[in-house]
Design a protein around this motif. Structure first.
Motif, PDB file in Angstrom:
ATOM      1  N   LEU A 152       0.711  -1.298  -0.088  1.00 46.02           N
ATOM      2  CA  LEU A 152      -0.063   0.095  -0.014  1.00 46.02           C
ATOM      3  C   LEU A 152       0.856   1.214  -0.060  1.00 46.02           C
ATOM      4  CD1 LEU A 152      -2.704   1.536   0.250  1.00 46.02           C
ATOM      5  CD2 LEU A 152      -2.401   1.349   2.522  1.00 46.02           C
ATOM      6  N   ALA A 153       0.886   2.038  -0.881  1.00 45.39           N
ATOM      7  CA  ALA A 153       1.529   3.148  -1.187  1.00 45.39           C
ATOM      8  C   ALA A 153       0.891   4.453  -0.543  1.00 45.39           C
ATOM      9  CB  ALA A 153       1.959   3.374  -2.524  1.00 45.39           C
ATOM     10  N   PHE A 154       1.591   5.342   0.210  1.00 46.95           N
ATOM     11  CA  PHE A 154       1.003   6.603   0.726  1.00 46.95           C
ATOM     12  C   PHE A 154       2.218   7.393   1.276  1.00 46.95           C
ATOM     13  CE2 PHE A 154       0.660   3.492   4.272  1.00 46.95           C
ATOM     14  CZ  PHE A 154       1.164   4.122   5.243  1.00 46.95           C
ATOM     15  N   CYS A 172       6.005  18.704   5.611  1.00 49.10           N
ATOM     16  CA  CYS A 172       4.706  18.293   6.107  1.00 49.10           C
ATOM     17  C   CYS A 172       3.597  18.389   4.946  1.00 49.10           C
ATOM     18  CB  CYS A 172       4.542  19.397   7.332  1.00 49.10           C
ATOM     19  SG  CYS A 172       2.998  18.898   8.033  1.00 49.10           S
ATOM     20  N   LYS A 173       2.510  18.159   5.148  1.00 50.79           N
ATOM     21  CA  LYS A 173       1.311  18.191   4.238  1.00 50.79           C
ATOM     22  C   LYS A 173       1.353  17.056   3.109  1.00 50.79           C
ATOM     23  CE  LYS A 173       0.461  22.981   4.503  1.00 50.79           C
ATOM     24  NZ  LYS A 173       1.648  23.901   5.023  1.00 50.79           N
ATOM     25  N   GLU A 174       2.298  16.035   3.307  1.00 50.50           N
ATOM     26  CA  GLU A 174       2.492  14.888   2.388  1.00 50.50           C
ATOM     27  C   GLU A 174       1.537  13.823   2.513  1.00 50.50           C
ATOM     28  OE1 GLU A 174       6.391  13.079   1.851  1.00 50.50           O
ATOM     29  OE2 GLU A 174       7.204  14.984   1.231  1.00 50.50           O
ATOM     30  N   CYS A 175       0.820  13.890   3.712  1.00 52.97           N
ATOM     31  CA  CYS A 175      -0.423  12.947   3.804  1.00 52.97           C
ATOM     32  C   CYS A 175      -1.604  13.346   3.248  1.00 52.97           C
ATOM     33  CB  CYS A 175      -0.545  12.275   5.316  1.00 52.97           C
ATOM     34  SG  CYS A 175      -0.712  13.759   6.402  1.00 52.97           S
ATOM     35  N   MET A 176      -1.728  14.397   2.610  1.00 55.29           N
ATOM     36  CA  MET A 176      -3.141  14.920   2.205  1.00 55.29           C
ATOM     37  C   MET A 176      -3.542  13.935   1.239  1.00 55.29           C
ATOM     38  SD  MET A 176      -3.825  18.531   0.503  1.00 55.29           S
ATOM     39  CE  MET A 176      -3.062  19.663   1.683  1.00 55.29           C
ATOM     40  N   LEU A 185      -1.971  11.132 -10.376  1.00 56.74           N
ATOM     41  CA  LEU A 185      -1.995   9.757  -9.676  1.00 56.74           C
ATOM     42  C   LEU A 185      -0.450   9.322  -9.850  1.00 56.74           C
ATOM     43  CD1 LEU A 185      -3.139   7.658  -7.376  1.00 56.74           C
ATOM     44  CD2 LEU A 185      -3.985   6.383  -9.534  1.00 56.74           C
ATOM     45  N   VAL A 186       0.251   8.826  -8.608  1.00 57.20           N
ATOM     46  CA  VAL A 186       1.538   8.197  -8.802  1.00 57.20           C
ATOM     47  C   VAL A 186       1.036   6.699  -8.422  1.00 57.20           C
ATOM     48  CG1 VAL A 186       3.994   7.815  -7.973  1.00 57.20           C
ATOM     49  CG2 VAL A 186       3.026  10.159  -8.169  1.00 57.20           C
ATOM     50  N   ARG A 187       0.677   6.482  -7.467  1.00 59.64           N
ATOM     51  CA  ARG A 187       0.000   5.094  -7.091  1.00 59.64           C
ATOM     52  C   ARG A 187      -0.610   5.077  -5.647  1.00 59.64           C
ATOM     53  NH1 ARG A 187       4.259   1.131  -4.974  1.00 59.64           N
ATOM     54  NH2 ARG A 187       2.710  -0.113  -3.934  1.00 59.64           N
ATOM     55  N   THR A 212      -0.102  11.050  -4.797  1.00 61.94           N
ATOM     56  CA  THR A 212      -0.434  11.960  -5.989  1.00 61.94           C
ATOM     57  C   THR A 212       0.829  12.605  -6.113  1.00 61.94           C
ATOM     58  OG1 THR A 212      -1.532  13.327  -4.671  1.00 61.94           O
ATOM     59  CG2 THR A 212      -2.742  11.809  -5.791  1.00 61.94           C
ATOM     60  N   GLU A 213       0.944  13.293  -7.354  1.00 63.19           N
ATOM     61  CA  GLU A 213       2.284  14.331  -7.685  1.00 63.19           C
ATOM     62  C   GLU A 213       1.794  15.671  -6.872  1.00 63.19           C
ATOM     63  OE1 GLU A 213       5.444  15.384  -8.095  1.00 63.19           O
ATOM     64  OE2 GLU A 213       5.088  13.903  -9.633  1.00 63.19           O
ATOM     65  N   ILE A 214       2.675  16.057  -5.926  1.00 70.32           N
ATOM     66  CA  ILE A 214       2.486  17.149  -5.168  1.00 70.32           C
ATOM     67  C   ILE A 214       3.183  18.137  -5.337  1.00 70.32           C
ATOM     68  CG2 ILE A 214       1.020  16.209  -3.118  1.00 70.32           C
ATOM     69  CD1 ILE A 214       3.803  15.984  -1.768  1.00 70.32           C
ATOM     70  N   ALA A 215       4.454  17.942  -6.063  1.00 66.17           N
ATOM     71  CA  ALA A 215       5.543  19.190  -6.488  1.00 66.17           C
ATOM     72  C   ALA A 215       5.130  20.091  -7.582  1.00 66.17           C
ATOM     73  CB  ALA A 215       6.901  18.572  -6.705  1.00 66.17           C
ATOM     74  N   PRO A 216       5.265  21.222  -7.886  1.00 68.09           N
ATOM     75  CA  PRO A 216       4.960  21.935  -8.854  1.00 68.09           C
ATOM     76  C   PRO A 216       5.634  21.353 -10.029  1.00 68.09           C
ATOM     77  CG  PRO A 216       5.195  23.497  -7.066  1.00 68.09           C
ATOM     78  CD  PRO A 216       5.532  22.026  -6.786  1.00 68.09           C
TER      79      PRO A 216
END
Length: 112
Positions: free
Chosen positions: A49-51, A61-65, A95-97, A101-105
């Motif tokens: 499971l990917a998160f 921080c905020k990576e677990c959104m 979506l990455v997996r 999800t892709e969060i970097a600009p």
């Protein structure tokens, strides 16, 4: 004493594949976060499971959104409930997996 269960319905998959829902039953204790439940799943039920999370690194921080019961929130602060909960990746990000999800600009990504 009966153990209470949190039932996480997790939408997961990879880019290009049809998303699938997988259900995990997690032991519930009051005060647990959704992130606690996801970490329990990865240790006890499904190591694939990917998160994302980075609670020790304040700069990340905020990576677990993610979407939790249809609302965008942080898995680390969202409280787990006894019973069913829906968890899904952010809908407006690539979506990455699974829940990642892709969060970097785009201008800050190393690989495009």
């Amino acid at each position: 004493m009966t153990t209470q269960i949190a039932e996480l319905h997790i939408r997961r998959g990879e880019p290009g594949d049809a998303p699938r829902e997988q259900v995990f039953n997690v032991p519930f204790e009051p005060g647990q976060s959704v992130l606690d439940a996801l970490r329990w799943i990865r240790v006890h039920a499904d190591p694939d499971l990917a998160f994302r999370f980075s609670c020790i690194n304040a700069n990340a921080c905020k990576e677990c959104m993610m979407q939790i019961d249809g609302k965008v929130g942080y898995a680390c602060t969202a409280r787990l409930v006894a019973g069913p909960m829906q968890v899904a990746p952010l809908a407006n990000k690539a979506l990455v997996r699974d829940l990642v999800t892709e969060i970097a600009p785009p201008e800050e990504r190393l690989f495009r």
